[in-house]
Design an enzyme around this catalytic site. Structure first.
Site, mmCIF file in Angstrom:
data_model
loop_
_atom_site.group_PDB
_atom_site.id
_atom_site.type_symbol
_atom_site.label_atom_id
_atom_site.label_comp_id
_atom_site.label_asym_id
_atom_site.label_seq_id
_atom_site.Cartn_x
_atom_site.Cartn_y
_atom_site.Cartn_z
ATOM 1 N N LYS A 1 0.828 -1.208 0.000
ATOM 2 C CA LYS A 1 0.000 0.000 0.000
ATOM 3 C C LYS A 1 0.866 1.263 0.000
ATOM 4 C CE LYS A 1 -2.313 -1.650 3.576
ATOM 5 N NZ LYS A 1 -1.977 -3.081 3.526
ATOM 6 N N THR A 2 1.884 1.277 0.858
ATOM 7 C CA THR A 2 2.797 2.426 0.903
ATOM 8 C C THR A 2 3.583 2.548 -0.393
ATOM 9 O OG1 THR A 2 3.007 2.165 3.303
ATOM 10 C CG2 THR A 2 4.681 3.490 2.198
ATOM 11 N N ASP B 1 -1.239 6.499 6.580
ATOM 12 C CA ASP B 1 -1.270 5.068 6.854
ATOM 13 C C ASP B 1 -2.127 4.809 8.091
ATOM 14 O OD1 ASP B 1 -0.715 2.420 6.492
ATOM 15 O OD2 ASP B 1 1.333 2.506 7.264
ATOM 16 N N THR C 1 -5.464 -1.651 7.127
ATOM 17 C CA THR C 1 -5.571 -3.107 7.165
ATOM 18 C C THR C 1 -6.919 -3.539 7.729
ATOM 19 O OG1 THR C 1 -4.530 -3.138 9.358
ATOM 20 C CG2 THR C 1 -3.081 -3.390 7.447
ATOM 21 N N ARG D 1 6.589 -8.195 1.608
ATOM 22 C CA ARG D 1 7.440 -7.767 2.724
ATOM 23 C C ARG D 1 8.121 -8.966 3.372
ATOM 24 N NH1 ARG D 1 4.360 -4.297 6.760
ATOM 25 N NH2 ARG D 1 4.918 -2.570 5.367
#
Length: 347
Positions: A68-69, A113, A162, A221
């Site tokens: 997302k980032t 975020d 999330t 990640r």
């Protein structure tokens, strides 16, 4: 145990983010996976640039670690815009938001975020900023208080969460584009790791990257984190090249099996099998058995076990599946039976 999990999709802090930033794509064409989202973003970005307008507000939601980032930074690069980054917990009062909004230029990206963790006063404060690009800001207090209407330059707010279910309906409705990020396939993760290995100047044998991808739980990640662990092992215990033996030994040291399960995952399944005979068992009971917090099991352990079909949730509690027993090579003492359809009044 859960705090230091290698397989946790949550960020481990600034040091890991510095490592990840070096591996992140800069352009949409460099991104791997999420094909449908990339196509929609490409059209929206191209159209906005042709009109000379900022993008609509965008919301990305989905499990942690899926990019997302990264996408927010890619959008900023594609729009040739500056990006200002913050998070829901950091914006505690209206003044925090006002400080960011007053410094935003036309077309800039404001990325928040964990946007579901915005406080109610802050959330209500940004509604007019998102809709009308102006805010009413109160200065002073008491009898000297006065409200000033600040016009803002047109910007794009990108939110990431999330827990989309925790977003209020008014906030969600103010986003023009909502995108759900899905878990990545093994082939997509392999390409991500291959790109990362190239940037890290790592040499590897055929098939080794697929081995890492298969244990990455569908999350980039985690894939990059495992690649880093394997790289360190290869440099210390080997020649620096990734081979089948090096990858297997490195991941065995981390106690990660071929499906990406670690000690906590296996302990969860074993507790259900050995203590509760496969279930059903309440999550509080399982948490007490393992000495873990309920939130840890629900947010960190269960999602992947549900994804691979090793656990099912029922009204009566959690149950293991036959696939989980086969993977762990364990058997239930009393195999689960289908409920009979006997009449209520039968003896």
């Amino acid at each position: 145990m859960a705090i230091d999990r290698v397989l946790s999709a949550d960020s481990r802090g600034d040091k890991e983010e510095v490592f990840n930033n070096a591996l992140r794509p800069r352009r949409l064409a460099e991104c791997i996976g999420q094909t449908n989202i990339k196509e929609k973003l490409s059209i929206a970005i191209t159209a906005a640039r042709r009109r000379g307008e900022p993008l609509e507000h965008i919301l990305f939601y989905g499990p942690p670690g899926l990019g997302k980032t990264t996408l927010a930074n890619v959008i900023a690069n594609e729009m040739n815009a500056a990006i200002r980054v913050s998070s829901g917990p950091a914006l505690t009062k209206q003044g925090d938001v006002m400080g960011m909004l007053s410094n935003v230029s036309t077309g800039d990206i404001l990325f928040i975020d964990e946007i579901h963790r915005l406080s109610a006063p802050v959330e209500e404060f940004i509604y007019p900023a998102m809709e009308d690009f102006k805010v009413d800001y109160t200065v002073d207090s008491g009898m000297h208080a006065k409200t000033i209407n600040f016009p803002l330059k047109r910007f794009t707010l990108i939110g990431a969460t999330t827990r989309a279910g925790l977003l209020s309906s008014p906030l969600r409705s103010r986003f023009g584009m909502l995108y759900h990020l899905n878990f990545y396939t093994i082939s997509e993760l392999t390409e991500i790791i291959r790109r990362s290995a190239g940037l890290l100047e790592l040499s590897y044998d055929d098939g080794t990257l697929e081995m890492i991808a298969a244990r990455s739980r569908g999350t980039p990640r985690i894939a990059n984190r495992l690649l880093k662990r394997v790289r360190d092992y290869a440099q210390v215990k080997g020649t620096g090249r990734l081979t089948d033996e090096v990858v297997n030994n490195a991941l065995a040291m981390e106690r990660i099996d071929t499906l990406g399960l670690d000690d906590l995952d296996r302990a969860f399944l074993r507790a259900l099998i050995e203590v509760y005979d496969g279930g059903p068992a309440g999550i509080e009971a399982v948490a007490a058995t393992l000495g873990e917090e309920r939130d840890t099991l629900e947010d960190v352990v269960e999602p992947y076990l549900l994804q691979v079909g090793f656990v099912r949730r029922t009204k009566r509690g959690r149950e293991v599946t036959r696939a989980a027993c086969d993977h762990l090579k364990m058997k239930l003492k009393h195999p689960q039976k289908e409920p009979d359809n006997a009449s209520l009044f039968e003896e």
